[in-house]
Design a protein around this motif. Structure first.
Motif, PDB file in Angstrom:
ATOM      1  N   UNK A  72       4.081  -2.306  -5.093  1.00  0.00           N
ATOM      2  CA  UNK A  72       2.976  -1.665  -5.640  1.00  0.00           C
ATOM      3  C   UNK A  72       2.875  -1.469  -6.978  1.00  0.00           C
ATOM      4  N   UNK A  73       4.272  -1.164  -7.542  1.00  0.00           N
ATOM      5  CA  UNK A  73       4.526  -0.831  -8.985  1.00  0.00           C
ATOM      6  C   UNK A  73       4.202  -2.284  -9.881  1.00  0.00           C
ATOM      7  N   UNK A  74       4.746  -3.497  -9.395  1.00  0.00           N
ATOM      8  CA  UNK A  74       4.465  -4.714  -9.809  1.00  0.00           C
ATOM      9  C   UNK A  74       3.059  -5.057  -9.917  1.00  0.00           C
ATOM     10  N   UNK A  75       2.350  -4.722  -8.962  1.00  0.00           N
ATOM     11  CA  UNK A  75       0.848  -4.868  -9.088  1.00  0.00           C
ATOM     12  C   UNK A  75       0.272  -4.111  -9.964  1.00  0.00           C
ATOM     13  N   UNK A  76       0.542  -2.917 -10.210  1.00  0.00           N
ATOM     14  CA  UNK A  76       0.177  -2.051 -11.379  1.00  0.00           C
ATOM     15  C   UNK A  76       0.472  -2.578 -12.651  1.00  0.00           C
ATOM     16  N   UNK A  80      -3.363  -6.205 -10.899  1.00  0.00           N
ATOM     17  CA  UNK A  80      -4.034  -6.754  -9.680  1.00  0.00           C
ATOM     18  C   UNK A  80      -4.100  -5.985  -8.286  1.00  0.00           C
ATOM     19  N   UNK A  81      -4.945  -6.201  -7.578  1.00  0.00           N
ATOM     20  CA  UNK A  81      -4.928  -5.147  -6.350  1.00  0.00           C
ATOM     21  C   UNK A  81      -3.983  -5.838  -5.399  1.00  0.00           C
ATOM     22  N   UNK A  82      -3.296  -4.820  -4.752  1.00  0.00           N
ATOM     23  CA  UNK A  82      -2.059  -5.224  -4.046  1.00  0.00           C
ATOM     24  C   UNK A  82      -2.503  -5.379  -2.585  1.00  0.00           C
ATOM     25  N   UNK A  83      -3.165  -6.286  -2.199  1.00  0.00           N
ATOM     26  CA  UNK A  83      -3.955  -6.925  -1.161  1.00  0.00           C
ATOM     27  C   UNK A  83      -2.355  -7.036  -0.189  1.00  0.00           C
ATOM     28  N   UNK A  84      -1.576  -7.926  -0.688  1.00  0.00           N
ATOM     29  CA  UNK A  84      -0.566  -8.212   0.294  1.00  0.00           C
ATOM     30  C   UNK A  84       0.438  -7.032   0.597  1.00  0.00           C
ATOM     31  N   UNK A  85       0.548  -6.082  -0.538  1.00  0.00           N
ATOM     32  CA  UNK A  85       1.303  -4.967  -0.148  1.00  0.00           C
ATOM     33  C   UNK A  85       0.872  -4.093   1.034  1.00  0.00           C
TER      34      UNK A  85
END
Length: 192
Positions: A72-76, A80-85
């Motif tokens: 989630x932090x990487x997506x921030x 990018x929206x965290x679809x896969x997270x």
């Protein structure tokens, strides 16, 4: 000069800053709560499916939580929206269902995490669906992106071995071998 915008470190209404080589993120309380609930649900589903975890730490719940929060932090950081997270269903590297944790355009990224400040980027398998691996260091919602490496450079014979880390061999790279965030953005022609 490239500018980095994030609600915590420079949003649309506040001054932006130069893109950092090693960006850090502190997830807010709601992100941590949602991430923790998602990690528990993922773990529960994996147990039902008979999936055995590949863990370094003995606390499986903490490992699942830290892994998801670092994704989630990487997506921030990547904006990018965290679809896969937030995917709850089972995906398998072994059977080709794991496409990564984040996508920046067409680039698939598998996010790895460790609590050790000098931790290494490690992958147990060569997943051909992944373009890059990213290493996040931290815990409890506070993470720093230590770098990225293309799968084609990490998953090679010379990096495969025991490395005195696991009982079975893995692919491994040290932090000083990784691309910084700004190097990655430049290499892939992405405007940070």
């Amino acid at each position: 000069m490239d500018r980095y915008k994030d609600p915590q470190i420079g949003g649309e209404d506040s001054p932006s800053m130069i893109v950092p080589d090693y960006p850090s993120i502190q997830l807010n309380d709601l992100e941590i709560e949602i991430g923790t609930l998602t990690a528990k649900k993922r773990s529960s589903n994996n147990k039902k499916m008979g999936v055995k975890p590949n863990l370094v730490m003995s606390d499986e719940e903490k490992a699942d939580r830290e892994g998801l929060l670092s994704e989630l932090a990487f997506c921030r950081i990547a904006k990018v929206y965290p679809h896969e997270v937030f995917r709850i269903g089972y995906t398998s590297k072994k059977f080709g269902g794991d496409r990564g944790d984040a996508f920046i355009g067409d680039i698939s990224i598998d996010v790895k995490s460790t609590t050790y400040p000098t931790g290494k980027l490690i992958s147990m398998v060569d997943n051909k669906l992944i373009d890059y691996f990213a290493l996040m260091v931290g815990e409890n919602g506070a993470y720093t992106l230590k770098g990225l490496m293309p799968r084609s450079e990490l998953c090679v014979d010379k990096r495969f071995g025991h490395h005195q880390i696991f009982r079975r061999p893995c692919y491994m790279a040290k932090q000083d071998e990784l691309l910084t965030w700004t190097q990655f953005l430049k290499k892939e022609s992405i405007n940070g």
